[in-house]
Design a protein around this motif. Structure first.
Motif, PDB file in Angstrom:
ATOM      1  N   ARG A 225     -88.619  34.696  -1.655  1.00 17.77           N
ATOM      2  CA  ARG A 225     -90.054  34.955  -1.837  1.00 17.77           C
ATOM      3  C   ARG A 225     -90.407  34.939  -3.314  1.00 17.77           C
ATOM      4  O   ARG A 225     -91.434  34.372  -3.720  1.00 17.77           O
ATOM      5  N   LEU A 226     -89.568  35.556  -4.137  1.00 18.96           N
ATOM      6  CA  LEU A 226     -89.818  35.547  -5.579  1.00 18.96           C
ATOM      7  C   LEU A 226     -89.768  34.134  -6.142  1.00 18.96           C
ATOM      8  O   LEU A 226     -90.528  33.782  -7.050  1.00 18.96           O
ATOM      9  N   ILE A 227     -88.876  33.326  -5.587  1.00 19.70           N
ATOM     10  CA  ILE A 227     -88.754  31.947  -6.060  1.00 19.70           C
ATOM     11  C   ILE A 227     -89.942  31.110  -5.604  1.00 19.70           C
ATOM     12  O   ILE A 227     -90.559  30.371  -6.387  1.00 19.70           O
ATOM     13  N   LEU A 228     -90.306  31.210  -4.332  1.00 14.78           N
ATOM     14  CA  LEU A 228     -91.412  30.408  -3.804  1.00 14.78           C
ATOM     15  C   LEU A 228     -92.749  30.780  -4.446  1.00 14.78           C
ATOM     16  O   LEU A 228     -93.654  29.947  -4.530  1.00 14.78           O
ATOM     17  N   SER A 229     -92.849  32.038  -4.894  1.00 18.40           N
ATOM     18  CA  SER A 229     -94.076  32.459  -5.583  1.00 18.40           C
ATOM     19  C   SER A 229     -94.062  32.055  -7.054  1.00 18.40           C
ATOM     20  O   SER A 229     -95.064  32.226  -7.758  1.00 18.40           O
ATOM     21  N   GLY A 230     -92.931  31.547  -7.523  1.00 19.16           N
ATOM     22  CA  GLY A 230     -92.801  31.126  -8.915  1.00 19.16           C
ATOM     23  C   GLY A 230     -92.504  32.258  -9.876  1.00 19.16           C
ATOM     24  O   GLY A 230     -92.418  32.038 -11.088  1.00 19.16           O
ATOM     25  N   GLN A 231     -92.311  33.473  -9.356  1.00 21.29           N
ATOM     26  CA  GLN A 231     -92.148  34.622 -10.236  1.00 21.29           C
ATOM     27  C   GLN A 231     -90.764  34.696 -10.863  1.00 21.29           C
ATOM     28  O   GLN A 231     -90.621  35.049 -12.031  1.00 21.29           O
ATOM     29  N   LEU A 232     -89.729  34.382 -10.087  1.00 18.33           N
ATOM     30  CA  LEU A 232     -88.382  34.501 -10.643  1.00 18.33           C
ATOM     31  C   LEU A 232     -88.157  33.484 -11.763  1.00 18.33           C
ATOM     32  O   LEU A 232     -87.501  33.782 -12.770  1.00 18.33           O
ATOM     33  N   GLN A 233     -88.756  32.301 -11.606  1.00 17.04           N
ATOM     34  CA  GLN A 233     -88.597  31.274 -12.630  1.00 17.04           C
ATOM     35  C   GLN A 233     -89.226  31.678 -13.956  1.00 17.04           C
ATOM     36  O   GLN A 233     -88.850  31.160 -15.013  1.00 17.04           O
ATOM     37  N   LYS A 234     -90.210  32.584 -13.913  1.00 15.39           N
ATOM     38  CA  LYS A 234     -90.874  33.024 -15.140  1.00 15.39           C
ATOM     39  C   LYS A 234     -90.073  34.082 -15.888  1.00 15.39           C
ATOM     40  O   LYS A 234     -90.375  34.375 -17.046  1.00 15.39           O
ATOM     41  N   CYS A 235     -89.078  34.655 -15.216  1.00 12.40           N
ATOM     42  CA  CYS A 235     -88.278  35.691 -15.865  1.00 12.40           C
ATOM     43  C   CYS A 235     -87.405  35.079 -16.957  1.00 12.40           C
ATOM     44  O   CYS A 235     -86.956  33.935 -16.864  1.00 12.40           O
ATOM     45  N   LEU A 262     -77.952  30.778  -4.590  1.00 12.42           N
ATOM     46  CA  LEU A 262     -79.409  30.643  -4.500  1.00 12.42           C
ATOM     47  C   LEU A 262     -79.993  30.150  -5.825  1.00 12.42           C
ATOM     48  O   LEU A 262     -80.849  29.250  -5.848  1.00 12.42           O
ATOM     49  N   LEU A 263     -79.547  30.717  -6.919  1.00 16.20           N
ATOM     50  CA  LEU A 263     -80.040  30.292  -8.228  1.00 16.20           C
ATOM     51  C   LEU A 263     -79.680  28.835  -8.492  1.00 16.20           C
ATOM     52  O   LEU A 263     -80.490  28.063  -9.034  1.00 16.20           O
ATOM     53  N   ASP A 264     -78.468  28.440  -8.096  1.00 13.43           N
ATOM     54  CA  ASP A 264     -78.060  27.054  -8.282  1.00 13.43           C
ATOM     55  C   ASP A 264     -78.881  26.112  -7.396  1.00 13.43           C
ATOM     56  O   ASP A 264     -79.290  25.024  -7.833  1.00 13.43           O
ATOM     57  N   ARG A 265     -79.137  26.531  -6.163  1.00  9.07           N
ATOM     58  CA  ARG A 265     -79.870  25.685  -5.220  1.00  9.07           C
ATOM     59  C   ARG A 265     -81.270  25.372  -5.727  1.00  9.07           C
ATOM     60  O   ARG A 265     -81.778  24.261  -5.556  1.00  9.07           O
ATOM     61  N   TYR A 266     -81.898  26.376  -6.354  1.00 13.62           N
ATOM     62  CA  TYR A 266     -83.258  26.185  -6.850  1.00 13.62           C
ATOM     63  C   TYR A 266     -83.296  25.831  -8.334  1.00 13.62           C
ATOM     64  O   TYR A 266     -84.357  25.826  -8.947  1.00 13.62           O
ATOM     65  N   ASP A 267     -82.134  25.535  -8.890  1.00 11.95           N
ATOM     66  CA  ASP A 267     -82.013  25.059 -10.271  1.00 11.95           C
ATOM     67  C   ASP A 267     -82.692  26.006 -11.256  1.00 11.95           C
ATOM     68  O   ASP A 267     -83.436  25.582 -12.142  1.00 11.95           O
ATOM     69  N   ILE A 268     -82.438  27.307 -11.075  1.00 11.26           N
ATOM     70  CA  ILE A 268     -83.001  28.319 -11.976  1.00 11.26           C
ATOM     71  C   ILE A 268     -81.995  28.562 -13.093  1.00 11.26           C
ATOM     72  O   ILE A 268     -80.897  29.074 -12.863  1.00 11.26           O
ATOM     73  N   LYS A 269     -82.372  28.199 -14.292  1.00 13.20           N
ATOM     74  CA  LYS A 269     -81.453  28.230 -15.432  1.00 13.20           C
ATOM     75  C   LYS A 269     -81.897  29.299 -16.423  1.00 13.20           C
ATOM     76  O   LYS A 269     -82.612  29.011 -17.387  1.00 13.20           O
TER      77      LYS A 269
END
Length: 307
Positions: A225-235, A262-269
């Protein structure tokens, strides 16, 4: 963000129960532990009840205790006796202006994350830290207790150096640390008390998460949910504390591998520090939520400097 004043010997500290019932012995032993630190504990009238179902007292009584503690100029800090569930009942009846006008330390974790979000909304730093049970059962020289007393009496900065975790993502970043119990944060999503709104601030957000007795798929759902809302990527970075009292499932051996995948799947770096000693265990280092933090994740260690 305002930092509450440092405590002094003789200062009053309120003990209250804003959520689930707590063993009276834990409160009594916490009183002795705080007195040994030179503080003057004040047990709020409904900290020990009368209980209403699983709640320490009625909504009205729990609200009365915390409003009194906030507004009493002689009380310099508030120690929550226990988390559990119920703080969200109180949020809409605690004026943000009262907290902003009376900045004082709020201490606790677990369900207290809802109150930390309220303090954040008021622009006041609060302390994700041990509560009455910890003070009752662990010795006075426990390293988490000593770190908590250092922050309360001496203030910030404070630096933590923890061992490297094999799943860490190295990197450096700065921002404002916020978060706490993931289920509680998730329950505040899209409300005026959503702590993730700090991810949209100019300062940026270092997100800290922990939880207890949540299934792996349930934690994954909250994080998605945090990823789909774009919030985790802003951290700016992610600090993963203890996740306890759960079982492996067919998809993941443990919570940490699920989060890594999960972080790897959504390419959150972003820098990620696993295994930070905070959460529902004896190893529960205090984190001043709302404070500015610099984080350095290296192959050898994780260094958090909170100012």
């Amino acid at each position: 963000m305002k930092k509450p004043e440092n405590l002094k010997i003789g200062d009053k500290i309120a003990i209250l129960s804003p959520a689930t019932t707590v063993k009276p012995d834990y409160i009594d032993h916490a009183v002795k532990a705080l007195e040994a630190e030179g503080l003057n504990p004040v047990i709020m009238p409904h900290a020990k009840g009368p209980a209403q179902g699983t709640y320490a007292a009625s909504d009205a009584d729990r609200l009365s205790d915390i409003l009194t503690a906030i507004t009493d100029p002689h009380i310099k800090a508030i120690l929550c006796a226990r988390g559990g569930y119920g703080c969200n009942h109180l949020l809409h009846n605690i004026p943000v202006t009262l907290i902003a006008e009376n900045p004082k330390w709020l201490i606790g974790f677990s369900d207290i994350s809802a109150l930390h979000a309220l303090w954040q909304k008021a622009g006041v730093i609060s302390l994700h830290a041990p509560m009455a049970k910890h003070l009752s059962l662990l010795p006075a020289d426990d390293y988490c207790t000593r770190a908590m007393m250092h922050i309360l009496f001496d203030g910030l900065p404070i630096k933590y150096i923890t061992p490297a975790h094999p799943l860490n993502t190295p990197g450096e970043s700065e921002g404002i640390i916020a978060g706490g119990n993931l289920a509680v944060i998730n329950g505040l999503a899209a409300t005026p008390f959503d702590p993730m709104i700090m991810a949209n601030s100019d300062d940026g957000m270092i997100l800290f998460i922990e939880d207890i007795a949540e299934k792996i798929y349930a934690v994954e759902r909250m994080l998605i949910r945090l990823i789909l809302s774009g919030q985790l990527q802003k951290c700016k970075a992610l600090v993963v504390g203890h996740f306890t009292e759960y079982n492996p499932d067919s998809n993941h051996a443990d919570m940490e591998h699920m989060i890594r995948d999960l972080l790897d799947r959504y390419d959150i770096k972003i820098p990620v520090a696993f295994g930070f000693p905070a959460g529902h265990t004896d190893d529960n280092l205090p984190l001043p939520l709302g404070a500015r933090v610099s984080i350095s994740v290296t192959p050898d260690s994780t260094i958090l400097t909170l100012a």
